[in-house]
Design a protein around this motif. Structure first.
Motif, short mmCIF file in Angstrom:
data_model
loop_
_atom_site.label_atom_id
_atom_site.label_comp_id
_atom_site.label_asym_id
_atom_site.label_seq_id
_atom_site.Cartn_x
_atom_site.Cartn_y
_atom_site.Cartn_z
N THR A 9 0.83 -1.20 0.00
CA THR A 9 0.00 0.00 0.00
C THR A 9 0.86 1.26 0.00
O THR A 9 0.57 2.23 -0.71
N PHE A 10 1.95 1.23 0.80
CA PHE A 10 2.85 2.39 0.86
C PHE A 10 3.40 2.73 -0.52
O PHE A 10 3.34 3.88 -0.97
N PHE A 11 3.93 1.73 -1.21
CA PHE A 11 4.53 1.98 -2.53
C PHE A 11 3.47 2.30 -3.58
O PHE A 11 3.72 3.08 -4.50
N MET A 12 2.29 1.74 -3.43
CA MET A 12 1.21 2.06 -4.35
C MET A 12 0.79 3.53 -4.19
O MET A 12 0.59 4.24 -5.19
N MET A 13 0.68 3.99 -2.94
CA MET A 13 0.32 5.38 -2.69
C MET A 13 1.41 6.33 -3.18
O MET A 13 1.13 7.39 -3.74
N LEU A 14 2.67 5.92 -2.99
CA LEU A 14 3.79 6.73 -3.46
C LEU A 14 3.77 6.83 -4.99
O LEU A 14 4.00 7.90 -5.57
N PHE A 15 3.47 5.70 -5.64
CA PHE A 15 3.37 5.66 -7.10
C PHE A 15 2.25 6.57 -7.59
O PHE A 15 2.44 7.36 -8.53
N LEU A 16 1.10 6.49 -6.94
CA LEU A 16 -0.04 7.32 -7.33
C LEU A 16 0.27 8.80 -7.12
O LEU A 16 -0.14 9.65 -7.92
N TYR A 17 1.00 9.10 -6.04
CA TYR A 17 1.33 10.49 -5.75
C TYR A 17 2.33 11.05 -6.76
O TYR A 17 2.15 12.15 -7.29
N VAL A 71 -12.97 0.96 6.06
CA VAL A 71 -12.94 2.42 5.89
C VAL A 71 -11.71 3.01 6.58
O VAL A 71 -11.02 3.87 6.01
N ALA A 72 -11.41 2.54 7.80
CA ALA A 72 -10.25 3.05 8.53
C ALA A 72 -8.95 2.77 7.79
O ALA A 72 -8.06 3.62 7.72
N ALA A 73 -8.85 1.57 7.22
CA ALA A 73 -7.64 1.21 6.47
C ALA A 73 -7.50 2.06 5.21
O ALA A 73 -6.39 2.48 4.85
N ILE A 74 -8.61 2.34 4.55
CA ILE A 74 -8.58 3.17 3.35
C ILE A 74 -8.16 4.60 3.69
O ILE A 74 -7.32 5.21 3.01
N VAL A 75 -8.71 5.12 4.78
CA VAL A 75 -8.35 6.48 5.21
C VAL A 75 -6.88 6.55 5.60
O VAL A 75 -6.18 7.52 5.26
N ALA A 76 -6.39 5.52 6.30
CA ALA A 76 -4.97 5.48 6.66
C ALA A 76 -4.09 5.47 5.41
O ALA A 76 -3.04 6.12 5.35
N SER A 77 -4.54 4.73 4.38
CA SER A 77 -3.80 4.67 3.13
C SER A 77 -3.73 6.04 2.46
O SER A 77 -2.66 6.49 2.03
N PHE A 78 -4.86 6.72 2.39
CA PHE A 78 -4.90 8.03 1.75
C PHE A 78 -4.16 9.09 2.59
O PHE A 78 -3.72 10.10 2.04
N SER A 79 -4.04 8.83 3.89
CA SER A 79 -3.27 9.76 4.73
C SER A 79 -1.81 9.79 4.31
O SER A 79 -1.12 10.79 4.50
N LEU A 80 -1.33 8.68 3.74
CA LEU A 80 0.05 8.66 3.22
C LEU A 80 0.23 9.70 2.13
O LEU A 80 1.29 10.34 2.03
N LEU A 81 -0.81 9.90 1.31
CA LEU A 81 -0.72 10.90 0.26
C LEU A 81 -0.55 12.30 0.84
O LEU A 81 0.21 13.12 0.31
N LEU A 82 -1.26 12.57 1.95
CA LEU A 82 -1.13 13.86 2.59
C LEU A 82 0.27 14.03 3.17
O LEU A 82 0.86 15.12 3.11
#
Length: 247
Positions: free
Chosen positions: A127-135, A190-201
């Motif tokens: 998830t970390f690398f996926m969020m980094l890739f998306l960002y 929902v909590a896991a999804i929000v935590a994932s998107f928090s990485l983008l912030l």
């Protein structure tokens, strides 16, 4: 727009902590510095977690290790929140304390459901690398509206947990938090999804501060990433555990 005066769901990245410095230095924050510090702190987390894990499977009661680790981590976070210059001194203690806590809850989960913690780690890293890739590719834009949604959702989730923990101490059960119903599983999703998107912030605010703020702020950036990564891991572990119980 900002919610409750904050600009990110992570306390390490709100406006208070990143206010303008009155002292100037040629050494500025860098991505390499944040990566190095994050690697070192995650290594400390892993060492401490392995220690608690080994104690548990050696037959040693680790309840107090887990509880004290969580307590010390909370105290360190509070100190860092109000005295951000202390981050460089308290972050190693925070990492070790969190490691003791994570090692404890992971050992309990592994005993009941073998390899579940390793699956949670794999999901967290992916998830970390996926969020980094998306960002980096700007496939998800961190707009003002996006930040407001994630901040509001994070604040609501933490409020639910805070109330749930108080009720738990009072011996009052909160099924949506600790149960295995579909509502409880949905809350975890929902909590896991929000935590994932928090990485983008987190990526967004680090990106804006790199090269502008003093190098010491790398410790705060590292602390912020640790908070989000550990939150994500705990949510994923709880979700996998509930699914394992359910099925």
């Amino acid at each position: 727009m900002p919610v409750f005066g904050l600009r990110t769901s992570n306390p390490a990245f709100n406006r208070y902590f990143w206010k303008k410095q009155r002292t100037y230095t040629k050494r500025k924050m860098s991505i390499n510095g944040i990566i190095l510090k994050s690697f070192v702190m995650l290594t400390l987390v892993l060492i401490a977690a392995t220690y608690t894990w080994n104690l548990f499977f050696s037959g040693v009661a680790i309840k107090w290790y887990t509880a004290i680790g969580m307590f010390i981590a909370i105290i360190c976070s509070l100190f860092i929140s109000f005295k951000h210059s202390a981050a460089k001194y308290l972050l190693p203690i925070y990492a070790v304390a969190k490691g003791l806590f994570l090692g404890g809850i992971s050992a309990y989960a592994h005993k009941r459901f073998p390899n579940l913690p390793f699956q949670a780690i794999a999901v967290t890293i992916t998830t970390f690398f996926m969020m980094l890739f998306l960002y980096r590719l700007k496939l998800i834009r961190v707009t003002r509206e996006f930040r407001a949604i994630i901040i509001t959702a994070s604040a609501t989730i933490f409020l639910f947990y805070f109330i749930g923990w108080i009720l738990w101490f009072l011996k009052i059960d909160v099924p949506i938090l600790w149960g295995t119903s579909w509502f409880a599983i949905g809350f975890n999703v929902v909590a896991a999804i929000v935590a994932s998107f928090s990485l983008l912030l987190d990526f967004y605010y680090i990106d804006r501060q790199v090269g502008r703020y003093p190098k010491d702020r790398e410790w705060l950036a590292t602390w912020g990433l640790l908070i989000t990564l550990i939150w994500l891991y705990v949510e994923v572990l709880r979700l996998l555990k509930k699914l394992a119980i359910r099925f």
